[in-house]
Design a protein around this motif. Structure first.
Motif, PDB file in Angstrom:
ATOM      1  N   PHE A 125       5.716  -7.615  -7.027  1.00 25.80           N
ATOM      2  CA  PHE A 125       6.963  -6.861  -6.919  1.00 25.80           C
ATOM      3  C   PHE A 125       8.123  -7.828  -6.672  1.00 25.80           C
ATOM      4  O   PHE A 125       7.969  -8.833  -5.972  1.00 25.80           O
ATOM      5  N   SER A 126       9.295  -7.501  -7.206  1.00 26.85           N
ATOM      6  CA  SER A 126      10.468  -8.337  -6.954  1.00 26.85           C
ATOM      7  C   SER A 126      11.733  -7.595  -7.358  1.00 26.85           C
ATOM      8  O   SER A 126      11.687  -6.534  -7.991  1.00 26.85           O
ATOM      9  N   VAL A 127      12.875  -8.179  -6.988  1.00 20.67           N
ATOM     10  CA  VAL A 127      14.183  -7.669  -7.397  1.00 20.67           C
ATOM     11  C   VAL A 127      14.863  -8.764  -8.215  1.00 20.67           C
ATOM     12  O   VAL A 127      15.099  -9.862  -7.713  1.00 20.67           O
ATOM     13  N   GLU A 128      15.151  -8.463  -9.466  1.00 17.66           N
ATOM     14  CA  GLU A 128      15.834  -9.421 -10.331  1.00 17.66           C
ATOM     15  C   GLU A 128      17.342  -9.218 -10.237  1.00 17.66           C
ATOM     16  O   GLU A 128      17.825  -8.082 -10.200  1.00 17.66           O
ATOM     17  N   VAL A 129      18.070 -10.329 -10.213  1.00 15.22           N
ATOM     18  CA  VAL A 129      19.529 -10.290 -10.123  1.00 15.22           C
ATOM     19  C   VAL A 129      20.121 -10.747 -11.458  1.00 15.22           C
ATOM     20  O   VAL A 129      19.778 -11.817 -11.968  1.00 15.22           O
TER      21      VAL A 129
ATOM     22  N   LEU B 113      13.180 -11.055  -2.967  1.00 14.78           N
ATOM     23  CA  LEU B 113      12.174 -10.185  -2.341  1.00 14.78           C
ATOM     24  C   LEU B 113      10.855 -10.183  -3.110  1.00 14.78           C
ATOM     25  O   LEU B 113      10.286  -9.130  -3.421  1.00 14.78           O
ATOM     26  N   LYS B 114      10.360 -11.365  -3.393  1.00 11.86           N
ATOM     27  CA  LYS B 114       9.098 -11.488  -4.129  1.00 11.86           C
ATOM     28  C   LYS B 114       7.918 -11.207  -3.199  1.00 11.86           C
ATOM     29  O   LYS B 114       7.752 -11.864  -2.178  1.00 11.86           O
ATOM     30  N   THR B 115       7.126 -10.214  -3.558  1.00  8.67           N
ATOM     31  CA  THR B 115       5.963  -9.850  -2.748  1.00  8.67           C
ATOM     32  C   THR B 115       4.772  -9.550  -3.651  1.00  8.67           C
ATOM     33  O   THR B 115       4.935  -9.178  -4.811  1.00  8.67           O
ATOM     34  N   TRP B 116       3.577  -9.712  -3.086  1.00  7.95           N
ATOM     35  CA  TRP B 116       2.342  -9.415  -3.798  1.00  7.95           C
ATOM     36  C   TRP B 116       1.577  -8.351  -3.025  1.00  7.95           C
ATOM     37  O   TRP B 116       1.761  -8.194  -1.813  1.00  7.95           O
ATOM     38  N   ASP B 117       0.702  -7.638  -3.728  1.00 13.33           N
ATOM     39  CA  ASP B 117      -0.114  -6.667  -3.015  1.00 13.33           C
ATOM     40  C   ASP B 117      -1.081  -7.401  -2.095  1.00 13.33           C
ATOM     41  O   ASP B 117      -1.464  -8.538  -2.340  1.00 13.33           O
ATOM     42  N   GLY B 118      -1.472  -6.743  -1.032  1.00  8.10           N
ATOM     43  CA  GLY B 118      -2.333  -7.358  -0.032  1.00  8.10           C
ATOM     44  C   GLY B 118      -3.799  -7.092  -0.302  1.00  8.10           C
ATOM     45  O   GLY B 118      -4.232  -6.986  -1.455  1.00  8.10           O
ATOM     46  N   PRO B 119      -4.590  -6.962   0.762  1.00  8.20           N
ATOM     47  CA  PRO B 119      -6.029  -6.751   0.598  1.00  8.20           C
ATOM     48  C   PRO B 119      -6.381  -5.403  -0.014  1.00  8.20           C
ATOM     49  O   PRO B 119      -7.502  -5.202  -0.464  1.00  8.20           O
ATOM     50  N   GLU B 120      -5.423  -4.480  -0.039  1.00  7.02           N
ATOM     51  CA  GLU B 120      -5.699  -3.168  -0.626  1.00  7.02           C
ATOM     52  C   GLU B 120      -5.856  -3.312  -2.136  1.00  7.02           C
ATOM     53  O   GLU B 120      -4.954  -3.753  -2.837  1.00  7.02           O
TER      54      GLU B 120
END
Length: 210
Positions: free
Chosen positions: A80-84, A95-102
């Motif tokens: 997931f992220s927000v592109e400008v 705000l770059k994030t990845w899914d966790g253990p789920e």
């Protein structure tokens, strides 16, 4: 002699039947080991009047929620992220994030919201929510008018390595701003005319090797 043939045929039939049962058991075990589906879908979540009222008390100015369903393979992940974008051109990714253990999503919520920060000029607070938590950042700008909305109108099936844009915020210092929100997660029309654009994106991709 006939009895011998009958017994012989019965033994062959029993062996064949046993072999078929073994094959079916192996197939069943393989199905249990592998995920039932690798399809991942995402769709907008329409809040009720009561939910909208509760959100309004949090200070978040504008927000969109989405539901995730599906089971990625062990070697896959959601990013997931927000592109400008500035004047229609990509500038950076926030705000770059990845899914966790789920690894199994069942009506799991994600969100993207924006709020004005009082006493800090034209600063905006960007907020993203995933099943693993919340990420925020502050972005300074001089936009005088803006538009915000989702970019998917219904359920969308993710494709490997193909980004899906879920929501957009467009800003300008001019008197007019056109925003053509899409329905299938593609880049919105009007992005070239906007001086500043935030796009909330999700992509299904391979896990990075460590």
């Amino acid at each position: 002699m006939r009895r011998f043939k009958s017994r012989y045929l019965f033994i062959i039939f029993a062996l064949l039947l046993t072999g078929c049962v073994s094959v079916e058991k192996e197939k069943s075990l393989e199905k249990e080991k592998s995920p039932l589906t690798t399809q991942i879908t995402i769709e907008p979540y329409n809040m009720s009047e009561k939910e909208n009222l509760l959100i309004s008390k949090t200070g978040v100015g504008q927000i969109e929620f989405f539901k995730l369903n599906g089971t990625p393979k062990d070697e896959d992940q959601l990013y997931f992220s927000v592109e400008v974008f500035k004047n229609g051109k990509f500038k950076e990714e926030l705000l770059k994030t990845w899914d966790g253990p789920e690894t199994k999503y069942q009506d799991s919520f994600i969100s993207f919201g924006i709020s004005d920060i009082e006493n800090e000029g034209h600063s905006l607070k960007l907020i993203t929510g995933t099943p693993t938590g919340i990420a925020t950042t502050v972005y300074s700008n001089n936009m005088t008018s803006s538009s915000f909305g989702k970019l998917v109108g219904g359920k969308v099936t993710l494709e490997k390595n193909k980004p899906v844009y879920l929501a957009a915020w467009l800003g300008t210092t001019k008197n007019e701003l056109s925003f053509g929100g899409g329905n299938n997660g593609e880049l919105p029309s009007g992005i070239e005319e906007a001086e500043l654009t935030f796009l909330y994106k999700v992509i299904w991709t391979n896990k990075e090797k460590k």
